[in-house]
Design a protein around this motif. Sequence first.
Motif, PDB file in Angstrom:
ATOM      1  N   SER A  33      -4.201   1.902   7.469  1.00 17.59           N
ATOM      2  CA  SER A  33      -5.379   2.236   6.674  1.00 17.59           C
ATOM      3  C   SER A  33      -5.195   1.864   5.210  1.00 17.59           C
ATOM      4  O   SER A  33      -6.154   1.811   4.450  1.00 17.59           O
ATOM      5  N   MET A  81     -10.830 -10.633  -1.848  1.00 19.93           N
ATOM      6  CA  MET A  81     -12.058 -10.569  -2.643  1.00 19.93           C
ATOM      7  C   MET A  81     -11.777 -10.920  -4.100  1.00 19.93           C
ATOM      8  O   MET A  81     -12.483 -11.698  -4.722  1.00 19.93           O
ATOM      9  N   ARG A  82     -10.688 -10.320  -4.619  1.00 23.69           N
ATOM     10  CA  ARG A  82     -10.304 -10.565  -6.009  1.00 23.69           C
ATOM     11  C   ARG A  82     -10.044 -12.034  -6.258  1.00 23.69           C
ATOM     12  O   ARG A  82     -10.480 -12.592  -7.269  1.00 23.69           O
ATOM     13  N   ILE A 107      -5.005  -2.776   5.368  1.00 22.95           N
ATOM     14  CA  ILE A 107      -6.197  -3.593   5.600  1.00 22.95           C
ATOM     15  C   ILE A 107      -7.103  -3.647   4.362  1.00 22.95           C
ATOM     16  O   ILE A 107      -7.438  -4.740   3.912  1.00 22.95           O
ATOM     17  N   PRO A 108      -7.460  -2.525   3.766  1.00 21.84           N
ATOM     18  CA  PRO A 108      -8.258  -2.632   2.542  1.00 21.84           C
ATOM     19  C   PRO A 108      -7.534  -3.415   1.450  1.00 21.84           C
ATOM     20  O   PRO A 108      -8.134  -4.169   0.695  1.00 21.84           O
ATOM     21  N   ILE A 119      -8.035  -7.063   2.119  1.00 26.29           N
ATOM     22  CA  ILE A 119      -9.420  -7.467   1.890  1.00 26.29           C
ATOM     23  C   ILE A 119      -9.719  -7.497   0.403  1.00 26.29           C
ATOM     24  O   ILE A 119     -10.342  -8.447  -0.095  1.00 26.29           O
ATOM     25  N   ILE A 120      -9.212  -6.491  -0.320  1.00 30.49           N
ATOM     26  CA  ILE A 120      -9.483  -6.461  -1.755  1.00 30.49           C
ATOM     27  C   ILE A 120      -8.771  -7.621  -2.453  1.00 30.49           C
ATOM     28  O   ILE A 120      -9.315  -8.245  -3.358  1.00 30.49           O
ATOM     29  N   ALA A 177      -8.076   7.235  -1.820  1.00 28.06           N
ATOM     30  CA  ALA A 177      -9.283   7.298  -0.997  1.00 28.06           C
ATOM     31  C   ALA A 177      -8.938   7.740   0.426  1.00 28.06           C
ATOM     32  O   ALA A 177      -9.662   8.534   1.028  1.00 28.06           O
ATOM     33  N   PHE A 227     -11.519   0.422   6.808  1.00 27.20           N
ATOM     34  CA  PHE A 227     -10.446  -0.422   7.355  1.00 27.20           C
ATOM     35  C   PHE A 227     -10.543  -0.671   8.844  1.00 27.20           C
ATOM     36  O   PHE A 227      -9.917  -1.581   9.363  1.00 27.20           O
ATOM     37  N   GLU A 281      -4.789  -1.031  -7.390  1.00 20.37           N
ATOM     38  CA  GLU A 281      -5.673  -0.993  -6.236  1.00 20.37           C
ATOM     39  C   GLU A 281      -5.028  -0.192  -5.109  1.00 20.37           C
ATOM     40  O   GLU A 281      -5.687   0.613  -4.453  1.00 20.37           O
ATOM     41  N   PHE A 336     -15.431   8.425  -2.735  1.00 20.23           N
ATOM     42  CA  PHE A 336     -15.140   7.559  -3.879  1.00 20.23           C
ATOM     43  C   PHE A 336     -16.315   6.667  -4.226  1.00 20.23           C
ATOM     44  O   PHE A 336     -17.209   6.439  -3.410  1.00 20.23           O
ATOM     45  N   LYS A 360      -5.438   3.384  -5.694  1.00 21.94           N
ATOM     46  CA  LYS A 360      -6.800   3.849  -5.434  1.00 21.94           C
ATOM     47  C   LYS A 360      -7.047   3.994  -3.935  1.00 21.94           C
ATOM     48  O   LYS A 360      -7.658   4.972  -3.498  1.00 21.94           O
ATOM     49  N   ILE A 361      -6.578   3.017  -3.158  1.00 20.95           N
ATOM     50  CA  ILE A 361      -6.786   3.086  -1.717  1.00 20.95           C
ATOM     51  C   ILE A 361      -6.040   4.290  -1.145  1.00 20.95           C
ATOM     52  O   ILE A 361      -6.572   5.034  -0.320  1.00 20.95           O
TER      53      ILE A 361
END
Lengths: 326, 285
Positions: free
Chosen positions: A259, A270-271, A262-263, A266-267, A237, B101, A230, B93, A233-234
Amino acid sequence: MKGIVIGQYVPGKGFFYRVDPRTKIVAVLFLMIGTFLLNDIYQVIGALLLTFILLVIGKISFIKVMKGLKPILILLIFTFVFQILLNKEGALVLDSNLNISLINIAFVIGLFIVWRLLAKFKKFNFLLFIAFIVGSIFLFANVTISGDYLFTSFNFRIYEKGIEMSIFVVLRLLIIITLSTILTLTTKPTDLTQGLESLLRPLKKIGFNSDDFALIISISLRYIPTIFDEANKIMQAQASRGADFSEGKLKDKLKQVISLLIPMFIIAFMRSEELADAMGSRNFIPGKPRTRLHILEYSYRDVLVSMFTVAFFTIALLLRINVLGY
Amino acid sequence: MGIRFNEVSYTYNSFSDMEASAIYKISLDIKEKDEFIALVGHTGSGKTTLAKHMNALIFPTSGYMEIFGKKIEHKRNKKIKYNDIRQNVGLVFQFPEYQLFEETVLKDVMFGPMNFHIDKEEAKELAMNAIRLVGLDESYFERNPYNLSGGEKKRVSIAGILAMDPKILVLDEPTSGLDPAGKRVLMELFLNIHETTNKTVVIITHDMDLVYEYFNRVIVMNEGEKIYEGEPEKLFRNSALIEEYLDYPNSIKVLKHLNKTLKLDLDVFKKTADDVLAEIKKAVK
């Protein structure tokens, strides 16, 4: 992130793959204690040979284990160097003056630059580095040119015991790491936790819940590669939005770290929520007894491993007591 | 200029000794302007890997590519500013969660332009325009991107790339997870961007209706290899290829079915609902 072997299961077929995880955990534990009981360099060399024989029996490639050593290589070098420098027992082996002078320093810097340049092209980076270090020590010790300006000079002494101890300590570390690598290379993380759970079960009587503990461990182990994935991937992105981590100034990089983080959080949340739902919908209730898909069973292999462990441990113990005795 | 693939292969390495090849010897030319390209194929056929190569997020294992005159090879070249490539080629993506974010939608969309050192006011202007462009109004500017619905998140993530004003736009399944109306709006948006600015747009999609109706070039991938490249018109006439790897668009399906059941002889290759209707009317007369 690639090529980390410590703590990594590599699928394969060999003797140790089919040994019960409980036996393996206990055996590795006792073999390690046994190794620490040894206090003579010849005994440690013997133990190292035995460890290598274990590798051969298990058909585990020596290269894979060596790759696993990479992360702790620096630790090994440090212990080696400090043992040699600081241990001042036994007979003197080497005694020489190190002369730090202007020309010598200049020459060493020159050598360093040559090493950096070569390092780009050569695969034997590390060997060259050792050659560089040894070469500069030799230079300091032996070369004095008249008319040179001497900054300072100090004694460089190596004692017999120092060499012995440094080899001893490094070999001991090597054995322990090889043993634990055998365990993790040949045991699936799930088997490992199942084994742990079963070994910790007696602790239930004093209020320690081994089931939950094992579940926590196995879920965290399971999600390490996922999280790496993950994060990758972030990173991609954000890189496609102009936040490439290998470019840009420090100030920009701080923002870029946020940046990524934070994702990531959150991921991860979520997972875990999804996982909890998935487990709940399949009727998982914490603490309720469950049946197993794979039931741990002992076989002749476990007997062999146990016998070897007991023998090794007893010999180590006897040697230790003997040494203390005379 | 534009993007050029020269026998590009990419291999994912894994812990076991098996190596999974994601794309294999792809050669491809994408012009800087005037192209509207669909990238289709099964899941796992290498579409996303191909798209990631287009703005140098990953580097070819073998072969090389040229992106706006910069040669991308297996190793990272310190002389090349990869960030510039990403400003030229914008990649959206598939999953918006991976990039959102900031605490507000506006700030998040501004992140892209700000990375390219556009000053704050100008970035804000660009971001506002981009958000309006994807069909979200002012009320969204100050909302938290994580409290939006899936489709809205998707639009915000697309706006995040549009605000960077890239020369080529690459979108990985921009319409997945959207309702049919939303799909149309977004496709019209991309077509509009393409027509007003002549920018090249590359879109990964599974929707054959969209492919047939909107695009002027299709690339079909299968198991890492490019098996077709050309106009959609010709692609859908190649029945062997379609039946093995893809599906017909609804318009063709309907007309084919009519032909078969009513023993008619209609021309099945009609793109829009109106064309289909006209063809049927002709037969009724």
